[in-house]
Write an enzyme that holds these catalytic residues in place. Sequence first.
Site, PDB file in Angstrom:
ATOM      1  N   GLU A 183       0.788  -1.224   0.000  1.00 41.40           N
ATOM      2  CA  GLU A 183       0.000   0.000   0.000  1.00 41.40           C
ATOM      3  C   GLU A 183       0.823   1.279   0.000  1.00 41.40           C
ATOM      4  OE1 GLU A 183      -0.615  -1.739   4.258  1.00 41.40           O
ATOM      5  OE2 GLU A 183      -0.246  -2.487   2.251  1.00 41.40           O
ATOM      6  N   ASN A 184       2.122   1.191   0.285  1.00 35.27           N
ATOM      7  CA  ASN A 184       2.938   2.397   0.212  1.00 35.27           C
ATOM      8  C   ASN A 184       3.420   2.694  -1.201  1.00 35.27           C
ATOM      9  OD1 ASN A 184       4.530  -0.008   0.811  1.00 35.27           O
ATOM     10  ND2 ASN A 184       6.307   1.341   0.812  1.00 35.27           N
TER      11      ASN A 184
END
Length: 447
Positions: free
Chosen positions: A283-284
């Site tokens: 998700e980063n």
Amino acid sequence: MKRVPQITAEEAAAKVKDGDTLLVGGFGMTGNPVHLLHALAQTSVKNLVYVGNNVGEAGLGGGRLLRNGQIKKAIGSYFTSNPEAVKAAQSGAIEVELLPQGSLAEALRAGGAGLGGFYTPTSAGTLLARGKETRVIGGKEYVFIEPLRGNVAFIRAWKADTAGNLVYRMTEQNFNKAMATAADLVIAEVEHIVPVGEIDPNEVHTPGCYVDYLVEARMTPEDLGSSASVANSIKKVDPLRLSIARRALQELKAGEVVNLGIGIPTLVADLITPDMGIILHTENGMLGVGPAPEEGGAMDYPVNAGKIPVTALPGASYFDSADSFAMIRGGHVDVAIMGGLQVDEKANLANWAVPGKPLLGVGGAMDLASGAKKLIITMTHTNPDGSAKIVPECDLPLTAVGAVDLVITELAVFGYPGGRLTLLELMPGASLEEVRAKTSARFIAKV
């Protein structure tokens, strides 16, 4: 073509005033404007509202501002990994406002785009939705999130030209790209400044119109904290946890986009081989995550959401946190596997907070739990004290409502066919009697 002034970190720090709202890029210490923050820590500026995914590690980046007592309020998604932040929150030294990671990224993007906010399904039915406006759209509950803007943004990029055009490196885009649009004054700390014309326009991530000042500063392994070396990444591996991870792997199919949470899910990554055709998402800001390198760290490799250096498989791509969570909310992530503290008969999940401990770390769990097409929870069947984790009704703060599709423990696999909690499979060596004894929830047995 305009020319963006180049200044020192100390000159940049002097532009921050008491009480300012400061936007700070970075995910952990990756893409973190550490030199600007350390210069600000040398000033007497105080009462800052610090907006960032986290405040950095103890004594690094925003961690120095925290240690100095310069932060009045922190707005972000994950402060638990900094013990000093936990202590400050417990003592009342700082106020903390938690936003799910995707909501934080989108609030910054909305602030930079001149929007009045947005509705998201993330956090609906949870503690973080209390006091916020909600509405039902298309039969689904949404939570209204106001936009975020700052007086000053400290961001980090890999390269800039003298016109202020920025290029980020690997997973260093994270929150930097959105923050560059959402502050009255934007100061970019960069590794290299090159003449205009040396950056291909196709490579520009942040156009120069957003950037007011440039600071050239070299990153060192010491600036990257725990991500500086893959040797700092310690995984808890034991036969029980591996058995759960192996069973979870059986649920994944070639071509699926899969996000793996922290804990047992990270062990699934070690079992995936390139020939399986499974596309890992973090998700980063990365799609196509490969295994951890044998040596090296964030100076040479991207990092995943666990802040662990990883490799990029052929065909991988990088993007910022706002785009990453748009993928999640938009249904472009097929499967999310995450850990759990409790799952109940109504497919509710609790996995981010424990009573008696400060609620300082929601991260991306709420976004993933409500946005992925399929949610698999991997966890031990009971707590260390023997109490059940599969319960009639969650009494821990909820992560998502009615979102769980499958639960895998060392004893059993549960699902919700027809909306009823159902025992689908016994794990090797487990018996129905043992599962019944260690499960307080009511369930149907199909084994």
